[in-house]
Design an enzyme around this catalytic site. Structure first.
Site: not given
Ligand code: EPZ
Length: 430
Positions: A22-23, A93, A117, A122-126, A305, A327, A397
């Site tokens: 899915k991801n 998202r 969620c 789930r910030p997107i600052d990066q 996950d 995480i 989902r």
């Molecule tokens: C992806 O989410 C997956 N979703 C998540 O799977 C998975 O848990 C996660 O990666 C980690 O492997 C999809 O791929 C659709 P991250 P993502 O950005 O990309 C922090 C599922 O169950 N962060 O790797 O949103 C964040 O807060 C879902 O299938 C920032 O600080 O995860 C977290 O602590 C749930 N700033 C860490 O990084 C940012 O700009 C990892 O988040 C982005 C993230």
């Protein structure tokens, strides 16, 4: 409202086929809009998040032709508005992957700012940091992320945290920027590699995906391709733990064992046998399982996950186990539900202290989110008596035909939609 009803106690046995990841699929679908030519993608999982993503893409003018439930043709030549509306962002998202794709191709895009969620903020600052480093102007206005750039120019980007989403989003935008981009501290998940391979099959020039340094040379245009999504390591891991928790013997087919190594290692630690084949793994769980400690980490560490699935299993293992979730901030929501089934778990911050109990007893519970919901189904499979899981839309989902695949392994589980269905199930199982 649909629910799962389960009569626990059957050791699972037999074979199960794993679907596409899915991801990986959600990002690959977004990336497919980066060419004006037609892209064919197969091995898509037939799950709710993929359906919503395809609707979001049609909403901006992408032509989507369903070939069958696991394959589509995508053509992004007629994309008009570059604005992904709230409707879709609210549902998944991952629509934010369209930001990176459309910014890369059209040098502008806007997407509703994704909220948090149920597993964390789930910030997107990066993501924003990466787009700005490539020369895009990024503003947040009225809940929208608005991005535009005269041109995107490659840069040397150091991600402050290891983030799958930002790694993929910046990689997509950089694929069509001028010059060279280096992404440091990149995420190494299998689905990051799959998206890089997909983009390269369209003519991108991306090297190093799967390591923490990804090097990208931007190209003017991307072209058509035919691509098959990798198997879903989390669906596979979920079925591995279904075999473990029910003391069964399950062959999980159509997987890449390398992607499952951290999961296999933990199953062996608690007393399971794990056999690896070219594209399958077998999990055999006999006798007493015992405690261990686990901390979730970015790949190749133990996946976040898969944290609920090991949590519900350890709660039936002798001894005291410790699960640390490094995480996300709020990924222990299954614990309250599991306590209703007899578990003995204490959550302190991002750590769960688990004292194993002899057995669960069936109860009426709710799925709090996608992976916690799947894990609670596993708990129901191991419990004495009947468990009813509500809010299963979360599980749908990310899991295709979850109850059908479990039935094929001998589980007594059905999807029900009424009290009458529940009574029929109870009569049938006795
Ligand atoms: C992806 O989410 C997956 N979703 C998540 O799977 C998975 O848990 C996660 O990666 C980690 O492997 C999809 O791929 C659709 P991250 P993502 O950005 O990309 C922090 C599922 O169950 N962060 O790797 O949103 C964040 O807060 C879902 O299938 C920032 O600080 O995860 C977290 O602590 C749930 N700033 C860490 O990084 C940012 O700009 C990892 O988040 C982005 C993230």
């Amino acid at each position: 409202m649909e629910q799962y009803i389960i009569k626990g106690g059957n050791p699972l046995s037999g074979e199960v086929e794993i679907g596409g990841a899915k991801n990986a699929a959600l990002a690959i679908l977004a990336a497919a809009t980066m060419t004006d030519e037609t892209v064919t993608i197969d091995n898509l999982p037939d799950v709710r998040d993929v359906k919503v993503m395809l609707k979001a893409m049609e909403g901006i003018g992408v032509i989507v032709e369903r070939l069958d439930k696991h394959a589509v043709k995508i053509n992004g030549s007629l994309v008009q508005n570059k604005s992904i509306d709230f409707e879709f962002m609210k549902k998944i998202r991952a629509s934010y992957y369209l930001l990176g794709a459309l910014l890369g191709k059209y040098k502008r895009a806007d997407v509703v700012l994704p909220g948090g969620c149920n597993i964390g903020s789930r910030p997107i600052d990066q993501h924003i940091k990466g787009f700005r480093a490539l020369g895009a102007e990024v503003k947040i206005e009225h809940g929208l992320i608005v991005t535009k750039a005269e041109r995107l120019v490659g840069n040397h980007i150091y991600l402050d945290v290891v983030t799958v989403g930002a790694t993929i989003n910046v990689m997509m935008a950089a694929a069509m920027a001028d010059g060279k981009t280096i992404i440091e501290n990149a995420a190494k998940e299998p689905h990051v590699v799959d998206v890089a391979n997909f983009l390269n099959s369209m003519g991108a020039n991306i090297k190093g995906a799967g390591t923490d340094v990804i090097r990208i040379r931007g190209v003017e245009k991307l072209h058509k391709t035919e691509y098959s999504v990798i198997p879903d390591q989390i669906e596979a891991g979920t079925f591995m733990f279904a075999g473990a928790i029910t003391k069964g013997d399950v062959l999980i087919k159509n997987v890449i064992p390398k992607h499952l190594e951290s999961i296999s290692a933990k199953l062996i630690e608690i007393g399971c046998e794990v056999e690896e084949f070219d594209d399958a793994v077998r999990v055999i769980s006999k006798g007493e399982l015992h405690h261990t400690h686990v901390k979730t980490l970015p790949y190749p560490g133990y996946p976040t996950d898969m944290q609920p699935q090991i949590g519900v299993t350890l709660a039936l293992c002798e001894g005291t186990s410790i699960v640390t979730e490094s995480i996300f901030e709020n990924r222990f929501k299954y614990v309250d539900e599991l306590t209703r089934m007899g578990a003995n778990i204490k959550v302190e911050g991002n750590t769960a202290i688990i004292d194993g109990v002899k057995n669960y007893t069936g109860a009426a519970i709710n799925a709090p989110d996608l992976r916690a919901g799947a894990a609670l189904v596993l708990a129901g499979l191991a419990a004495e008596g009947i468990t009813i899981v509500d809010d299963i839309h979360y599980i749908q989902r990310g899991y295709e035909d979850f109850e059908v695949k479990l039935q094929q392994l001998g589980a007594q589980i059905e999807k029900v939609a009424s009290e009458r269905d529940i009574q029929k199930f109870k009569l049938k199982v006795g």
